[in-house]
Design a protein around this motif. Structure first.
Motif, PDB file in Angstrom:
ATOM      1  N   HIS A  19       0.861  -1.180   0.000  1.00 35.43           N
ATOM      2  CA  HIS A  19       0.000   0.000   0.000  1.00 35.43           C
ATOM      3  C   HIS A  19       0.892   1.223   0.000  1.00 35.43           C
ATOM      4  O   HIS A  19       1.805   1.330   0.822  1.00 35.43           O
ATOM      5  N   VAL A  20       0.639   2.137  -0.923  1.00 30.96           N
ATOM      6  CA  VAL A  20       1.448   3.340  -1.060  1.00 30.96           C
ATOM      7  C   VAL A  20       0.531   4.559  -1.166  1.00 30.96           C
ATOM      8  O   VAL A  20      -0.630   4.438  -1.544  1.00 30.96           O
ATOM      9  N   PRO A  21       1.065   5.750  -0.835  1.00 32.50           N
ATOM     10  CA  PRO A  21       0.262   6.957  -1.042  1.00 32.50           C
ATOM     11  C   PRO A  21       0.106   7.222  -2.541  1.00 32.50           C
ATOM     12  O   PRO A  21       0.792   6.606  -3.368  1.00 32.50           O
ATOM     13  N   LEU A  22      -0.773   8.124  -2.884  1.00 27.60           N
ATOM     14  CA  LEU A  22      -0.934   8.484  -4.292  1.00 27.60           C
ATOM     15  C   LEU A  22       0.369   9.073  -4.818  1.00 27.60           C
ATOM     16  O   LEU A  22       1.131   9.686  -4.057  1.00 27.60           O
ATOM     17  N   PRO A  23       0.648   8.897  -6.107  1.00 23.14           N
ATOM     18  CA  PRO A  23       1.855   9.496  -6.675  1.00 23.14           C
ATOM     19  C   PRO A  23       1.890  11.002  -6.401  1.00 23.14           C
ATOM     20  O   PRO A  23       0.866  11.680  -6.470  1.00 23.14           O
ATOM     21  N   GLY A  24       3.071  11.490  -6.078  1.00 19.67           N
ATOM     22  CA  GLY A  24       3.230  12.901  -5.757  1.00 19.67           C
ATOM     23  C   GLY A  24       3.060  13.206  -4.285  1.00 19.67           C
ATOM     24  O   GLY A  24       3.270  14.328  -3.850  1.00 19.67           O
ATOM     25  N   SER A  25       2.686  12.199  -3.506  1.00 21.76           N
ATOM     26  CA  SER A  25       2.512  12.367  -2.056  1.00 21.76           C
ATOM     27  C   SER A  25       3.725  11.777  -1.338  1.00 21.76           C
ATOM     28  O   SER A  25       4.290  10.777  -1.778  1.00 21.76           O
ATOM     29  N   PRO A  26       4.117  12.387  -0.227  1.00 26.09           N
ATOM     30  CA  PRO A  26       5.266  11.846   0.508  1.00 26.09           C
ATOM     31  C   PRO A  26       4.945  10.487   1.123  1.00 26.09           C
ATOM     32  O   PRO A  26       3.802  10.210   1.469  1.00 26.09           O
ATOM     33  N   ALA A  27       5.962   9.658   1.226  1.00 25.80           N
ATOM     34  CA  ALA A  27       5.806   8.329   1.817  1.00 25.80           C
ATOM     35  C   ALA A  27       6.509   8.296   3.163  1.00 25.80           C
ATOM     36  O   ALA A  27       7.491   8.988   3.386  1.00 25.80           O
ATOM     37  N   SER A  28       6.008   7.472   4.040  1.00 25.85           N
ATOM     38  CA  SER A  28       6.600   7.322   5.372  1.00 25.85           C
ATOM     39  C   SER A  28       7.754   6.330   5.328  1.00 25.85           C
ATOM     40  O   SER A  28       7.951   5.606   4.354  1.00 25.85           O
ATOM     41  N   GLU A  29       8.490   6.284   6.413  1.00 25.80           N
ATOM     42  CA  GLU A  29       9.563   5.293   6.549  1.00 25.80           C
ATOM     43  C   GLU A  29       8.974   3.886   6.527  1.00 25.80           C
ATOM     44  O   GLU A  29       9.583   2.959   5.990  1.00 25.80           O
ATOM     45  N   ASP A  30       7.783   3.722   7.084  1.00 28.63           N
ATOM     46  CA  ASP A  30       7.111   2.418   7.044  1.00 28.63           C
ATOM     47  C   ASP A  30       6.855   1.983   5.601  1.00 28.63           C
ATOM     48  O   ASP A  30       7.034   0.816   5.255  1.00 28.63           O
ATOM     49  N   THR A  31       6.436   2.922   4.771  1.00 30.02           N
ATOM     50  CA  THR A  31       6.190   2.610   3.360  1.00 30.02           C
ATOM     51  C   THR A  31       7.477   2.160   2.690  1.00 30.02           C
ATOM     52  O   THR A  31       7.492   1.193   1.929  1.00 30.02           O
ATOM     53  N   ARG A  32       8.593   2.841   2.987  1.00 29.76           N
ATOM     54  CA  ARG A  32       9.869   2.462   2.394  1.00 29.76           C
ATOM     55  C   ARG A  32      10.240   1.028   2.782  1.00 29.76           C
ATOM     56  O   ARG A  32      10.665   0.236   1.957  1.00 29.76           O
ATOM     57  N   ARG A  33      10.021   0.691   4.061  1.00 30.98           N
ATOM     58  CA  ARG A  33      10.323  -0.669   4.515  1.00 30.98           C
ATOM     59  C   ARG A  33       9.409  -1.700   3.838  1.00 30.98           C
ATOM     60  O   ARG A  33       9.843  -2.789   3.478  1.00 30.98           O
ATOM     61  N   GLU A  34       8.129  -1.351   3.660  1.00 31.15           N
ATOM     62  CA  GLU A  34       7.193  -2.265   3.012  1.00 31.15           C
ATOM     63  C   GLU A  34       7.556  -2.467   1.542  1.00 31.15           C
ATOM     64  O   GLU A  34       7.433  -3.575   1.015  1.00 31.15           O
ATOM     65  N   VAL A  35       7.997  -1.397   0.882  1.00 28.82           N
ATOM     66  CA  VAL A  35       8.438  -1.515  -0.513  1.00 28.82           C
ATOM     67  C   VAL A  35       9.677  -2.410  -0.574  1.00 28.82           C
ATOM     68  O   VAL A  35       9.777  -3.295  -1.429  1.00 28.82           O
ATOM     69  N   ALA A  36      10.608  -2.223   0.343  1.00 34.23           N
ATOM     70  CA  ALA A  36      11.820  -3.063   0.381  1.00 34.23           C
ATOM     71  C   ALA A  36      11.447  -4.531   0.572  1.00 34.23           C
ATOM     72  O   ALA A  36      12.069  -5.425  -0.024  1.00 34.23           O
ATOM     73  N   ALA A  37      10.414  -4.794   1.367  1.00 34.38           N
ATOM     74  CA  ALA A  37       9.993  -6.173   1.640  1.00 34.38           C
ATOM     75  C   ALA A  37       9.476  -6.878   0.384  1.00 34.38           C
ATOM     76  O   ALA A  37       9.463  -8.113   0.328  1.00 34.38           O
ATOM     77  N   LEU A  38       9.061  -6.116  -0.635  1.00 34.45           N
ATOM     78  CA  LEU A  38       8.635  -6.733  -1.894  1.00 34.45           C
ATOM     79  C   LEU A  38       9.752  -7.588  -2.482  1.00 34.45           C
ATOM     80  O   LEU A  38       9.499  -8.557  -3.191  1.00 34.45           O
ATOM     81  N   PHE A  39      10.995  -7.221  -2.185  1.00 33.39           N
ATOM     82  CA  PHE A  39      12.154  -7.866  -2.794  1.00 33.39           C
ATOM     83  C   PHE A  39      12.823  -8.884  -1.872  1.00 33.39           C
ATOM     84  O   PHE A  39      13.925  -9.340  -2.150  1.00 33.39           O
ATOM     85  N   ASP A  40      12.151  -9.240  -0.759  1.00 37.56           N
ATOM     86  CA  ASP A  40      12.691 -10.253   0.157  1.00 37.56           C
ATOM     87  C   ASP A  40      12.996 -11.542  -0.595  1.00 37.56           C
ATOM     88  O   ASP A  40      12.168 -12.037  -1.365  1.00 37.56           O
ATOM     89  N   GLY A  41      14.177 -12.058  -0.362  1.00 34.57           N
ATOM     90  CA  GLY A  41      14.577 -13.308  -0.988  1.00 34.57           C
ATOM     91  C   GLY A  41      15.030 -13.170  -2.427  1.00 34.57           C
ATOM     92  O   GLY A  41      15.425 -14.150  -3.051  1.00 34.57           O
ATOM     93  N   LEU A  42      14.952 -11.967  -2.969  1.00 36.12           N
ATOM     94  CA  LEU A  42      15.329 -11.747  -4.366  1.00 36.12           C
ATOM     95  C   LEU A  42      16.582 -10.894  -4.501  1.00 36.12           C
ATOM     96  O   LEU A  42      17.299 -10.994  -5.490  1.00 36.12           O
TER      97      LEU A  42
END
Length: 97
Positions: A19-42
């Motif tokens: 889950h991410v904010p709309l484009p052009g909106s700032p993201a939280s540190e939690d969002t950055r960690r969740e995006v990083a988790a997409l690549f777990d194991g890869l």
């Protein structure tokens, strides 16, 4: 009401979602960690961090095309989908349900 987006990547035949904010909106540190988790194991932890920082920065600038092009350039990403939604709690509150 604050709208959000569900970003879904098909990786190795399986959907991975964040889950991410709309484009052009700032993201939280939690969002950055969740995006990083997409690549777990890869990817290595360092590459995960760099990928997520790049994605969050460009997403926050509203540069969705760059983000999608990066994601599709990764050999293990087969599909990128984005859906806009309103979190249920906000919808119910706005409509007093």
């Amino acid at each position: 009401m604050m709208m959000r987006m569900l970003l879904t990547l098909t990786i190795e035949g399986e959907p991975r979602r964040v889950h991410v904010p709309l484009p052009g909106s700032p993201a939280s540190e939690d969002t950055r960690r969740e995006v990083a988790a997409l690549f777990d194991g890869l990817e290595t932890a360092n590459t995960q961090k760099r990928l997520s920082e790049f994605i969050v920065r460009h997403w926050g600038q509203g540069d969705v095309e760059t983000v999608v092009n990066l994601l599709l350039s990764l050999s293990y990403v087969r599909d990128v989908r984005m859906n806009t939604y309103i979190p249920q709690s906000q919808y119910l509150q706005a409509h007093r349900l």
